[in-house]
Design an enzyme around this catalytic site. Structure first.
Site, PDB file in Angstrom:
ATOM      1  N   HIS A   1      -3.690   5.664   3.881  1.00 23.87           N
ATOM      2  CA  HIS A   1      -4.535   4.598   3.270  1.00 23.87           C
ATOM      3  C   HIS A   1      -4.143   3.224   3.997  1.00 23.87           C
ATOM      4  O   HIS A   1      -4.561   2.381   4.194  1.00 23.87           O
ATOM      5  CB  HIS A   1      -4.434   4.541   1.867  1.00 23.87           C
ATOM      6  CG  HIS A   1      -5.352   3.635   1.019  1.00 23.87           C
ATOM      7  ND1 HIS A   1      -4.766   2.403   0.843  1.00 23.87           N
ATOM      8  CD2 HIS A   1      -6.760   3.601   1.069  1.00 23.87           C
ATOM      9  CE1 HIS A   1      -5.904   1.623   0.195  1.00 23.87           C
ATOM     10  NE2 HIS A   1      -6.966   2.477   0.458  1.00 23.87           N
TER      11      HIS A   1
ATOM     12  N   ASP B   1       0.711  -1.132   0.107  1.00 24.64           N
ATOM     13  CA  ASP B   1      -0.178   0.028  -0.177  1.00 24.64           C
ATOM     14  C   ASP B   1       1.117   1.447  -0.133  1.00 24.64           C
ATOM     15  O   ASP B   1       1.859   1.053  -0.581  1.00 24.64           O
ATOM     16  CB  ASP B   1      -0.965   0.059   1.175  1.00 24.64           C
ATOM     17  CG  ASP B   1      -2.204   0.631   0.992  1.00 24.64           C
ATOM     18  OD1 ASP B   1      -2.258   1.867   0.874  1.00 24.64           O
ATOM     19  OD2 ASP B   1      -3.393  -0.045   0.889  1.00 24.64           O
TER      20      ASP B   1
ATOM     21  N   SER C   1     -11.569  -1.135  -0.019  1.00 18.22           N
ATOM     22  CA  SER C   1     -10.254  -1.186   0.613  1.00 18.22           C
ATOM     23  C   SER C   1     -10.322  -1.304   2.161  1.00 18.22           C
ATOM     24  O   SER C   1      -9.240  -1.921   2.695  1.00 18.22           O
ATOM     25  CB  SER C   1      -9.636   0.175   0.620  1.00 18.22           C
ATOM     26  OG  SER C   1      -8.822   0.363  -0.745  1.00 18.22           O
TER      27      SER C   1
END
Length: 478
Positions: A245, A213, A407
Protein backbone atom coordinates in the site's frame (compact mmCIF):
# COMPACT_ATOMS: atom_id res chain seq x y z
CA UNK A 1 7.39 21.96 -19.90
CA UNK A 2 7.43 18.22 -20.35
CA UNK A 3 4.88 15.64 -21.29
CA UNK A 4 4.98 11.91 -20.90
CA UNK A 5 2.86 9.38 -22.73
CA UNK A 6 1.23 7.16 -20.14
CA UNK A 7 1.44 3.42 -20.65
CA UNK A 8 -1.67 1.57 -21.41
CA UNK A 9 -8.43 3.05 -1.16
CA UNK A 10 -6.83 1.06 -0.72
CA UNK A 11 -7.96 3.72 1.67
CA UNK A 12 -6.46 2.70 4.98
CA UNK A 13 -9.99 2.22 6.05
CA UNK A 14 -10.52 1.06 9.54
CA UNK A 15 -14.17 0.14 9.14
CA UNK A 16 -14.36 0.88 12.82
CA UNK A 17 -16.79 2.41 15.19
CA UNK A 18 -16.05 3.78 18.62
CA UNK A 19 -17.84 1.62 21.19
CA UNK A 20 -18.08 4.14 24.00
CA UNK A 21 -19.13 2.64 27.30
CA UNK A 22 -20.06 4.64 30.36
CA UNK A 23 -17.25 4.98 32.85
CA UNK A 24 -17.70 6.08 36.42
CA UNK A 25 -17.14 9.82 36.65
CA UNK A 26 -15.64 10.16 33.19
CA UNK A 27 -17.88 9.81 30.17
CA UNK A 28 -21.52 9.68 29.19
CA UNK A 29 -23.31 9.13 25.89
CA UNK A 30 -25.15 12.11 24.45
CA UNK A 31 -27.39 11.31 21.50
CA UNK A 32 -27.19 13.89 18.71
CA UNK A 33 -29.89 14.83 16.21
CA UNK A 34 -27.92 13.28 13.36
CA UNK A 35 -27.71 9.92 15.10
CA UNK A 36 -24.09 10.27 16.15
CA UNK A 37 -23.05 10.17 19.76
CA UNK A 38 -20.93 12.57 21.75
CA UNK A 39 -19.20 11.98 25.03
CA UNK A 40 -18.14 14.57 27.56
CA UNK A 41 -15.54 14.40 30.28
CA UNK A 42 -16.53 14.43 33.91
CA UNK A 43 -20.15 13.39 33.43
CA UNK A 44 -22.22 10.34 34.17
CA UNK A 45 -22.00 7.18 36.16
CA UNK A 46 -21.83 3.72 34.69
CA UNK A 47 -20.51 0.20 34.73
CA UNK A 48 -16.88 -0.05 33.64
CA UNK A 49 -15.94 -1.45 30.27
CA UNK A 50 -12.55 -0.41 28.88
CA UNK A 51 -13.21 2.81 27.06
CA UNK A 52 -12.84 6.46 27.97
CA UNK A 53 -13.32 8.85 25.08
CA UNK A 54 -13.76 12.55 24.81
CA UNK A 55 -14.67 13.73 21.34
CA UNK A 56 -17.34 15.76 19.64
CA UNK A 57 -18.79 13.29 17.15
CA UNK A 58 -18.20 9.58 17.42
CA UNK A 59 -19.65 7.79 14.43
CA UNK A 60 -21.10 4.45 15.45
CA UNK A 61 -21.88 2.91 12.07
CA UNK A 62 -18.59 1.02 11.90
CA UNK A 63 -17.14 -1.57 14.21
CA UNK A 64 -14.28 -0.14 16.23
CA UNK A 65 -11.37 -2.16 17.49
CA UNK A 66 -10.45 -0.34 20.66
CA UNK A 67 -7.49 -1.37 22.76
CA UNK A 68 -8.52 -2.24 26.33
CA UNK A 69 -7.02 0.00 29.00
CA UNK A 70 -4.89 1.89 26.47
CA UNK A 71 -5.42 5.65 26.15
CA UNK A 72 -4.23 8.77 24.35
CA UNK A 73 -4.05 11.71 26.76
CA UNK A 74 -3.81 15.26 25.38
CA UNK A 75 -2.67 18.31 27.37
CA UNK A 76 -4.12 21.80 27.20
CA UNK A 77 -2.10 24.09 24.95
CA UNK A 78 -1.28 26.76 27.55
CA UNK A 79 0.63 24.71 30.12
CA UNK A 80 4.37 24.58 30.76
CA UNK A 81 6.77 21.68 30.30
CA UNK A 82 7.32 21.74 34.06
CA UNK A 83 3.59 21.13 34.61
CA UNK A 84 3.67 18.30 32.09
CA UNK A 85 6.68 16.65 33.70
CA UNK A 86 5.17 16.94 37.16
CA UNK A 87 1.87 15.47 35.98
CA UNK A 88 3.54 12.53 34.26
CA UNK A 89 5.73 11.75 37.27
CA UNK A 90 2.68 11.66 39.54
CA UNK A 91 0.73 9.53 37.05
CA UNK A 92 3.52 7.00 36.74
CA UNK A 93 3.97 6.77 40.50
CA UNK A 94 0.24 6.45 41.18
CA UNK A 95 -0.17 3.90 38.41
CA UNK A 96 2.58 1.72 39.88
CA UNK A 97 0.79 1.82 43.22
CA UNK A 98 -2.54 0.99 41.57
CA UNK A 99 -1.08 -1.95 39.67
CA UNK A 100 0.44 -3.27 42.87
CA UNK A 101 -3.07 -3.78 44.27
CA UNK A 102 -4.17 -6.02 41.41
CA UNK A 103 -4.52 -9.76 41.50
CA UNK A 104 -4.14 -12.21 38.65
CA UNK A 105 -7.93 -12.26 38.31
CA UNK A 106 -8.16 -8.57 37.42
CA UNK A 107 -8.99 -7.78 33.79
CA UNK A 108 -6.16 -5.25 33.52
CA UNK A 109 -3.68 -7.97 34.54
CA UNK A 110 -5.01 -10.36 31.92
CA UNK A 111 -4.98 -7.79 29.11
CA UNK A 112 -1.33 -6.80 29.28
CA UNK A 113 0.40 -9.52 31.32
CA UNK A 114 1.74 -11.22 28.19
CA UNK A 115 3.90 -8.21 27.29
CA UNK A 116 5.79 -7.63 30.55
CA UNK A 117 7.80 -9.71 32.96
CA UNK A 118 6.73 -8.42 36.37
CA UNK A 119 3.68 -6.80 37.89
CA UNK A 120 5.55 -3.57 38.73
CA UNK A 121 6.11 -2.97 35.02
CA UNK A 122 2.48 -3.28 34.01
CA UNK A 123 1.40 -0.40 31.84
CA UNK A 124 1.85 3.23 32.62
CA UNK A 125 3.21 5.88 30.27
CA UNK A 126 5.04 4.47 27.25
CA UNK A 127 5.17 7.40 24.81
CA UNK A 128 5.25 11.18 25.00
CA UNK A 129 4.57 13.28 21.91
CA UNK A 130 5.17 16.95 21.21
CA UNK A 131 4.41 18.42 17.78
CA UNK A 132 6.28 21.72 17.80
CA UNK A 133 4.73 22.70 21.14
CA UNK A 134 1.29 22.92 19.51
CA UNK A 135 0.02 19.46 20.40
CA UNK A 136 1.39 17.54 23.38
CA UNK A 137 0.34 14.41 25.20
CA UNK A 138 1.18 10.83 26.01
CA UNK A 139 -0.06 7.28 25.63
CA UNK A 140 -0.08 4.24 27.85
CA UNK A 141 -1.97 1.47 29.60
CA UNK A 142 -3.77 2.60 32.76
CA UNK A 143 -6.07 1.05 35.32
CA UNK A 144 -9.63 2.30 35.84
CA UNK A 145 -8.58 4.10 39.00
CA UNK A 146 -5.76 6.02 37.34
CA UNK A 147 -7.52 6.95 34.11
CA UNK A 148 -10.30 8.51 36.18
CA UNK A 149 -7.75 10.61 38.07
CA UNK A 150 -6.01 11.63 34.83
CA UNK A 151 -9.26 12.74 33.20
CA UNK A 152 -10.09 15.03 36.13
CA UNK A 153 -6.76 16.88 36.08
CA UNK A 154 -7.46 20.46 34.85
CA UNK A 155 -4.34 20.50 32.65
CA UNK A 156 -5.78 17.64 30.55
CA UNK A 157 -7.71 18.67 27.44
CA UNK A 158 -9.21 15.24 26.81
CA UNK A 159 -8.65 11.50 27.10
CA UNK A 160 -9.29 9.24 24.12
CA UNK A 161 -9.18 5.47 24.07
CA UNK A 162 -6.61 4.08 21.67
CA UNK A 163 -8.09 2.62 18.49
CA UNK A 164 -6.72 0.84 15.47
CA UNK A 165 -6.34 2.05 11.90
CA UNK A 166 -6.29 -0.37 9.00
CA UNK A 167 -6.11 -0.57 5.25
CA UNK A 168 -8.84 -2.20 3.16
CA UNK A 169 -7.74 -3.68 -0.15
CA UNK A 170 -9.76 -2.82 -3.24
CA UNK A 171 -7.40 -3.80 -6.04
CA UNK A 172 -8.16 -4.23 -9.72
CA UNK A 173 -5.77 -6.03 -12.08
CA UNK A 174 -6.41 -3.71 -15.00
CA UNK A 175 -4.42 -1.13 -16.95
CA UNK A 176 -5.03 2.41 -15.72
CA UNK A 177 -3.63 4.95 -18.15
CA UNK A 178 -5.61 8.03 -17.22
CA UNK A 179 -4.84 9.50 -13.77
CA UNK A 180 -1.85 11.69 -14.61
CA UNK A 181 -3.49 12.83 -17.83
CA UNK A 182 -6.56 14.01 -15.93
CA UNK A 183 -4.72 16.13 -13.36
CA UNK A 184 -2.85 18.00 -16.13
CA UNK A 185 -5.86 18.76 -18.35
CA UNK A 186 -8.99 20.80 -17.80
CA UNK A 187 -11.08 18.55 -20.04
CA UNK A 188 -11.75 14.89 -19.30
CA UNK A 189 -10.15 12.37 -21.68
CA UNK A 190 -12.12 10.66 -24.41
CA UNK A 191 -12.11 6.90 -24.69
CA UNK A 192 -9.45 5.78 -27.14
CA UNK A 193 -7.50 9.05 -27.27
CA UNK A 194 -3.76 9.25 -26.68
CA UNK A 195 -3.12 10.22 -23.07
CA UNK A 196 -0.28 12.44 -21.93
CA UNK A 197 0.91 14.02 -18.73
CA UNK A 198 1.97 17.67 -18.99
CA UNK A 199 4.27 19.13 -16.36
CA UNK A 200 7.13 21.54 -15.66
CA UNK A 201 10.69 20.26 -15.47
CA UNK A 202 11.11 20.96 -11.73
CA UNK A 203 8.34 18.49 -10.85
CA UNK A 204 9.00 18.28 -7.12
CA UNK A 205 12.74 19.01 -7.07
CA UNK A 206 13.84 20.39 -3.71
CA UNK A 207 10.74 19.12 -1.91
CA UNK A 208 10.61 16.23 0.57
CA UNK A 209 7.48 14.08 0.32
CA UNK A 210 6.72 11.97 3.41
CA UNK A 211 4.54 8.89 3.04
CA UNK A 212 2.99 7.77 6.35
CA UNK A 213 1.86 4.28 5.52
CA UNK A 214 3.02 0.62 5.45
CA UNK A 215 6.50 1.59 4.28
CA UNK A 216 8.06 1.87 0.82
CA UNK A 217 10.10 -0.50 -1.32
CA UNK A 218 12.89 2.05 -1.67
CA UNK A 219 14.78 -0.28 -4.03
CA UNK A 220 12.06 -0.14 -6.67
CA UNK A 221 13.71 1.09 -9.86
CA UNK A 222 10.95 3.59 -10.64
CA UNK A 223 12.01 5.69 -7.63
CA UNK A 224 15.42 6.24 -9.27
CA UNK A 225 17.20 6.31 -5.91
CA UNK A 226 15.08 9.22 -4.60
CA UNK A 227 13.23 7.11 -2.00
CA UNK A 228 14.64 6.47 1.46
CA UNK A 229 13.62 5.31 4.91
CA UNK A 230 12.85 7.86 7.58
CA UNK A 231 11.31 6.03 10.54
CA UNK A 232 9.66 2.79 11.59
CA UNK A 233 7.15 3.69 14.29
CA UNK A 234 5.40 0.39 15.25
CA UNK A 235 7.39 -1.49 17.88
CA UNK A 236 9.36 -4.51 16.70
CA UNK A 237 8.53 -3.93 13.04
CA UNK A 238 11.05 -3.60 10.22
CA UNK A 239 12.04 -1.18 7.47
CA UNK A 240 10.25 -2.95 4.65
CA UNK A 241 6.88 -2.79 2.92
CA UNK A 242 5.41 -6.28 2.93
CA UNK A 243 1.95 -4.94 2.17
CA UNK A 244 2.40 -2.79 -0.94
CA UNK A 245 0.00 0.00 0.00
CA UNK A 246 2.71 2.48 0.95
CA UNK A 247 4.81 1.70 -2.12
CA UNK A 248 1.79 2.25 -4.36
CA UNK A 249 0.97 5.61 -2.77
CA UNK A 250 4.60 6.71 -2.97
CA UNK A 251 4.67 5.86 -6.66
CA UNK A 252 1.70 8.13 -7.36
CA UNK A 253 3.43 10.98 -5.57
CA UNK A 254 6.83 10.79 -7.17
CA UNK A 255 7.88 7.75 -9.22
CA UNK A 256 9.36 8.11 -12.71
CA UNK A 257 6.49 6.66 -14.72
CA UNK A 258 3.50 7.02 -12.39
CA UNK A 259 4.31 10.05 -10.25
CA UNK A 260 2.94 13.58 -10.27
CA UNK A 261 6.14 15.12 -8.86
CA UNK A 262 8.78 13.08 -10.66
CA UNK A 263 11.81 14.70 -9.01
CA UNK A 264 10.71 14.86 -5.38
CA UNK A 265 12.56 13.16 -2.55
CA UNK A 266 10.36 10.45 -1.03
CA UNK A 267 10.66 9.40 2.63
CA UNK A 268 9.00 6.33 4.15
CA UNK A 269 7.47 6.77 7.60
CA UNK A 270 6.04 3.42 8.60
CA UNK A 271 3.02 3.92 10.87
CA UNK A 272 1.09 0.80 9.81
CA UNK A 273 2.44 -2.69 10.26
CA UNK A 274 3.07 -4.91 7.28
CA UNK A 275 -0.33 -6.51 7.84
CA UNK A 276 -1.93 -3.12 7.17
CA UNK A 277 -2.92 -2.42 10.77
CA UNK A 278 -1.79 0.23 13.20
CA UNK A 279 -2.88 2.48 16.04
CA UNK A 280 -3.80 6.11 16.40
CA UNK A 281 -0.82 6.71 18.67
CA UNK A 282 1.61 5.33 16.08
CA UNK A 283 0.13 7.66 13.47
CA UNK A 284 0.57 10.57 15.88
CA UNK A 285 4.22 9.59 16.48
CA UNK A 286 4.71 9.46 12.71
CA UNK A 287 3.27 12.96 12.34
CA UNK A 288 5.55 14.14 15.14
CA UNK A 289 8.57 12.66 13.31
CA UNK A 290 7.65 14.37 10.03
CA UNK A 291 7.18 17.72 11.77
CA UNK A 292 10.54 17.55 13.52
CA UNK A 293 12.30 16.58 10.29
CA UNK A 294 10.67 19.46 8.44
CA UNK A 295 11.67 21.96 11.12
CA UNK A 296 15.27 20.69 11.08
CA UNK A 297 15.42 20.92 7.28
CA UNK A 298 14.08 24.47 7.43
CA UNK A 299 16.67 25.50 10.03
CA UNK A 300 19.55 24.27 7.87
CA UNK A 301 18.67 26.88 5.26
CA UNK A 302 19.62 24.53 2.45
CA UNK A 303 19.38 26.62 -0.71
CA UNK A 304 17.75 23.68 -2.50
CA UNK A 305 15.12 22.87 0.13
CA UNK A 306 11.67 24.16 -0.86
CA UNK A 307 9.37 22.49 1.64
CA UNK A 308 7.78 19.30 2.97
CA UNK A 309 4.59 17.49 2.07
CA UNK A 310 2.97 14.45 3.65
CA UNK A 311 0.36 11.92 2.61
CA UNK A 312 -2.00 10.01 4.91
CA UNK A 313 -3.95 7.36 3.01
CA UNK A 314 -5.36 5.83 6.17
CA UNK A 315 -8.21 6.34 8.56
CA UNK A 316 -10.23 5.35 11.57
CA UNK A 317 -13.46 6.42 13.13
CA UNK A 318 -13.40 9.84 14.73
CA UNK A 319 -10.21 10.67 16.64
CA UNK A 320 -9.85 14.23 17.84
CA UNK A 321 -6.26 13.48 18.89
CA UNK A 322 -5.20 12.43 15.39
CA UNK A 323 -6.85 15.46 13.77
CA UNK A 324 -5.22 17.82 16.26
CA UNK A 325 -1.85 16.24 15.47
CA UNK A 326 -2.36 16.86 11.74
CA UNK A 327 -3.42 20.45 12.34
CA UNK A 328 -0.38 21.08 14.54
CA UNK A 329 1.91 19.71 11.83
CA UNK A 330 0.25 21.94 9.22
CA UNK A 331 0.68 24.95 11.51
CA UNK A 332 4.36 23.99 11.69
CA UNK A 333 4.71 24.20 7.91
CA UNK A 334 4.03 20.68 6.60
CA UNK A 335 1.58 20.43 3.68
CA UNK A 336 -0.77 17.45 4.24
CA UNK A 337 -3.02 15.52 1.85
CA UNK A 338 -5.45 13.02 3.41
CA UNK A 339 -7.73 10.35 1.95
CA UNK A 340 -11.43 11.06 2.48
CA UNK A 341 -12.36 7.39 2.98
CA UNK A 342 -14.20 4.67 1.08
CA UNK A 343 -17.53 4.25 2.91
CA UNK A 344 -19.73 6.43 0.68
CA UNK A 345 -20.58 8.56 3.70
CA UNK A 346 -19.83 11.94 5.23
CA UNK A 347 -16.04 12.29 5.48
CA UNK A 348 -16.46 14.40 8.63
CA UNK A 349 -17.33 11.21 10.51
CA UNK A 350 -13.84 9.73 10.13
CA UNK A 351 -10.29 10.73 11.00
CA UNK A 352 -7.95 12.16 9.99
CA UNK A 353 -10.21 13.16 7.05
CA UNK A 354 -11.94 15.68 9.30
CA UNK A 355 -8.74 17.63 10.02
CA UNK A 356 -9.62 21.15 8.89
CA UNK A 357 -6.15 22.43 7.98
CA UNK A 358 -5.05 19.62 5.66
CA UNK A 359 -6.45 18.89 2.19
CA UNK A 360 -8.96 16.04 2.30
CA UNK A 361 -9.29 14.23 -1.02
CA UNK A 362 -12.20 12.32 -2.54
CA UNK A 363 -11.90 9.93 -5.49
CA UNK A 364 -13.13 10.63 -9.03
CA UNK A 365 -13.63 8.36 -12.04
CA UNK A 366 -12.53 8.40 -15.68
CA UNK A 367 -15.91 9.87 -16.61
CA UNK A 368 -15.60 12.67 -14.03
CA UNK A 369 -18.04 11.28 -11.50
CA UNK A 370 -17.51 10.78 -7.80
CA UNK A 371 -16.32 7.21 -7.31
CA UNK A 372 -19.18 5.16 -5.88
CA UNK A 373 -17.21 4.38 -2.71
CA UNK A 374 -15.75 7.84 -2.09
CA UNK A 375 -16.75 9.74 1.01
CA UNK A 376 -18.26 13.18 0.50
CA UNK A 377 -19.45 16.24 2.41
CA UNK A 378 -18.07 19.52 3.66
CA UNK A 379 -14.86 17.97 4.98
CA UNK A 380 -13.83 16.97 1.44
CA UNK A 381 -11.77 19.76 -0.14
CA UNK A 382 -11.07 18.43 -3.63
CA UNK A 383 -11.26 15.30 -5.79
CA UNK A 384 -8.54 13.45 -7.69
CA UNK A 385 -8.41 10.27 -9.80
CA UNK A 386 -9.05 7.19 -7.66
CA UNK A 387 -10.23 4.38 -9.94
CA UNK A 388 -7.83 1.90 -11.58
CA UNK A 389 -4.67 3.84 -10.73
CA UNK A 390 -1.48 2.16 -11.89
CA UNK A 391 1.60 2.62 -9.72
CA UNK A 392 4.63 0.97 -8.21
CA UNK A 393 4.17 -2.15 -6.10
CA UNK A 394 6.10 -4.79 -4.17
CA UNK A 395 7.38 -8.16 -5.36
CA UNK A 396 10.15 -7.11 -7.73
CA UNK A 397 12.15 -4.01 -8.57
CA UNK A 398 9.78 -3.16 -11.41
CA UNK A 399 6.47 -4.46 -10.02
CA UNK A 400 3.28 -2.50 -10.73
CA UNK A 401 -0.37 -2.84 -9.80
CA UNK A 402 -3.60 -1.00 -10.50
CA UNK A 403 -5.60 -0.09 -7.39
CA UNK A 404 -8.70 1.93 -6.56
CA UNK A 405 -9.61 4.02 -3.55
CA UNK A 406 -9.32 7.44 -2.00
CA UNK A 407 -5.89 6.13 -0.96
CA UNK A 408 -4.95 6.56 -4.61
CA UNK A 409 -6.61 9.97 -4.93
CA UNK A 410 -4.82 11.55 -1.97
CA UNK A 411 -1.25 10.95 -3.29
CA UNK A 412 -2.19 12.78 -6.51
CA UNK A 413 -2.80 15.86 -4.37
CA UNK A 414 0.30 15.28 -2.23
CA UNK A 415 2.26 15.11 -5.47
CA UNK A 416 0.70 18.32 -6.75
CA UNK A 417 1.56 20.09 -3.49
CA UNK A 418 5.17 18.96 -3.96
CA UNK A 419 5.00 20.00 -7.62
CA UNK A 420 3.83 23.55 -6.90
CA UNK A 421 6.32 24.02 -4.06
CA UNK A 422 9.14 23.08 -6.42
CA UNK A 423 8.11 25.80 -8.89
CA UNK A 424 8.95 28.50 -6.34
CA UNK A 425 12.28 30.32 -6.75
CA UNK A 426 15.11 28.83 -4.70
CA UNK A 427 15.62 30.37 -1.25
CA UNK A 428 18.89 31.97 -2.39
CA UNK A 429 17.28 33.54 -5.47
CA UNK A 430 16.71 37.29 -5.71
CA UNK A 431 13.14 36.45 -6.71
CA UNK A 432 12.45 34.39 -3.58
CA UNK A 433 9.78 35.88 -1.32
CA UNK A 434 8.96 33.32 1.36
CA UNK A 435 7.54 29.91 0.50
CA UNK A 436 3.73 29.72 0.68
CA UNK A 437 2.37 28.48 3.98
CA UNK A 438 0.21 25.33 3.94
CA UNK A 439 -2.88 27.50 4.31
CA UNK A 440 -1.84 29.78 1.44
CA UNK A 441 -1.00 26.90 -0.87
CA UNK A 442 -4.20 25.07 0.04
CA UNK A 443 -6.24 28.12 -0.91
CA UNK A 444 -4.39 28.48 -4.22
CA UNK A 445 -4.67 24.78 -5.11
CA UNK A 446 -8.39 24.69 -4.40
CA UNK A 447 -9.04 27.92 -6.28
CA UNK A 448 -6.98 26.68 -9.27
CA UNK A 449 -8.74 23.32 -9.44
CA UNK A 450 -11.15 22.51 -12.26
CA UNK A 451 -14.55 23.66 -11.04
CA UNK A 452 -18.01 22.17 -11.49
CA UNK A 453 -17.20 19.22 -13.77
CA UNK A 454 -17.91 16.30 -11.42
CA UNK A 455 -21.14 14.34 -11.26
CA UNK A 456 -22.85 12.66 -8.28
CA UNK A 457 -21.27 15.10 -5.86
CA UNK A 458 -24.11 16.34 -3.70
CA UNK A 459 -25.01 19.86 -2.70
CA UNK A 460 -22.71 20.11 0.32
CA UNK A 461 -19.57 18.69 -1.34
CA UNK A 462 -17.11 21.00 -3.14
CA UNK A 463 -17.18 20.27 -6.90
CA UNK A 464 -13.45 20.63 -7.49
CA UNK A 465 -11.00 18.42 -9.39
CA UNK A 466 -7.28 18.83 -8.78
CA UNK A 467 -5.22 20.44 -11.56
CA UNK A 468 -1.47 21.05 -11.99
CA UNK A 469 -1.60 23.73 -14.66
CA UNK A 470 -0.79 21.48 -17.58
CA UNK A 471 2.80 22.65 -17.86
CA UNK A 472 1.68 26.15 -18.84
CA UNK A 473 2.51 29.54 -17.36
CA UNK A 474 1.02 29.75 -13.89
CA UNK A 475 0.42 33.47 -13.58
CA UNK A 476 -3.19 32.71 -12.73
CA UNK A 477 -2.10 30.35 -9.96
CA UNK A 478 0.33 32.55 -8.06
Amino acid sequence: MKFSTILPILWANCCLCMIIPDFDGIVRFIENIDGTRSVRAGEGLGQHDPGNFHTEHQHVAHKTEFLPYRYVIVFNEDISLQQIQSHMQVVQKDHSTSVGKLTENDAFWRVISSSVSSKSQFGGIDNFFDINGLFRGYTGYFTDEIIKIISQDPIIKFVEQETTVKISNSSLQEEAPWGLHRVSHREKPKYGQDLEYLYEDAAGKGVTSYVLDTGIDTEHEDFEGRAEWGAVIPANDEASDLNGHGTHCAGIIGSKHFGVAKNTKIVAVKVLRSNGEGTVSDVIKGIEYVTKEHIESSKKKNKEFKGSTANLSLGSSKSLAMEMAVNAAVDSGVHFAIAAGNEDEDACLSSPAGAEKSITVGASTFSDDRAFFSNWGTCVDVFAPGINIMSTYIGSRNATLSLSGTSMASPHVAGILSYFLSLQPAPDSEFFNDAPSPQELKEKVLKFSTQGVLGDIGDDTPNKLIYNGGGKKLDGFW
